[in-house]
Motif scaffolding. Sequence first.
Motif, short mmCIF file in Angstrom:
data_model
loop_
_atom_site.label_atom_id
_atom_site.label_comp_id
_atom_site.label_asym_id
_atom_site.label_seq_id
_atom_site.Cartn_x
_atom_site.Cartn_y
_atom_site.Cartn_z
N UNK A 13 5.08 17.14 1.05
CA UNK A 13 5.37 15.89 1.78
C UNK A 13 6.22 16.17 3.01
N UNK A 14 6.99 17.25 3.00
CA UNK A 14 7.82 17.63 4.15
C UNK A 14 7.17 18.67 5.05
N UNK A 15 6.27 19.49 4.49
CA UNK A 15 5.72 20.61 5.25
C UNK A 15 4.27 20.40 5.71
N UNK A 16 3.66 19.30 5.36
CA UNK A 16 2.26 19.05 5.70
C UNK A 16 2.04 19.09 7.21
N UNK A 17 0.94 19.64 7.67
CA UNK A 17 0.64 19.64 9.11
C UNK A 17 0.53 18.23 9.69
N UNK A 18 0.18 17.25 8.85
CA UNK A 18 0.10 15.86 9.30
C UNK A 18 0.79 14.96 8.28
N UNK A 19 1.75 14.21 8.78
CA UNK A 19 2.48 13.26 7.93
C UNK A 19 2.43 11.89 8.60
N UNK A 20 1.91 10.91 7.88
CA UNK A 20 1.91 9.54 8.36
C UNK A 20 2.80 8.75 7.41
N UNK A 21 3.82 8.10 7.96
CA UNK A 21 4.81 7.40 7.13
C UNK A 21 4.79 5.92 7.50
N UNK A 22 4.71 5.08 6.48
CA UNK A 22 4.68 3.64 6.66
C UNK A 22 5.70 3.01 5.73
N UNK A 23 6.30 1.90 6.16
CA UNK A 23 7.30 1.22 5.33
C UNK A 23 7.13 -0.29 5.43
N UNK A 24 7.49 -0.95 4.34
CA UNK A 24 7.46 -2.41 4.28
C UNK A 24 8.43 -2.86 3.21
N UNK A 25 8.83 -4.12 3.30
CA UNK A 25 9.67 -4.69 2.25
C UNK A 25 8.89 -5.74 1.50
N UNK A 26 9.08 -5.75 0.19
CA UNK A 26 8.48 -6.76 -0.67
C UNK A 26 9.60 -7.46 -1.43
#
Length: 157
Positions: A13-26
């Motif tokens: 999760x930290x070393x991947x060549x591609x990281x897409x991070x998304x966040x939301x509140x519920x």
Amino acid sequence: MARRLRPVELDFVESAPLRLVFAAEVSAPPKAVYAALADDVADWSCWFTGVARSAPTLGGAGREVRLTGGTRFTETVLAAEPDAHYAYRVDTTNTPGLRALLEDWRLTPAGGGTRLRWTFAADGPAPFRFLLTLARPGLGRAFRESARALDRRLAQT
């Protein structure tokens, strides 16, 4: 035809060549959100955009997922920390170009609800990573719609 991917671990999760991070509140508390992610795997199709079918395997240590477009995944659960963290890697898929994929869900209390962070960590050849980067807005929209749908679903229970 399903292809076996490179087996990655949580550090991917930290070393991947591609990281897409998304966040939301519920508005639901972490306990309810975690249960929807980890315990109610078969119900993902009721709230996660694009999931046509999902089922736990191996007594909950794995998952089988089919997307609406026909993409299939078999997965291994790597982290199942109640109310806090759920992560899985894809072991096999029919998606061309994908070499490794790990999805990491982090839950943190936010007022009376939950801040949900989804990291999509992937590896593939440069053209595949480029296309996935172009897909980022669509993935983000799907994540936000899914978080809203999950919020509505959990409010009803």
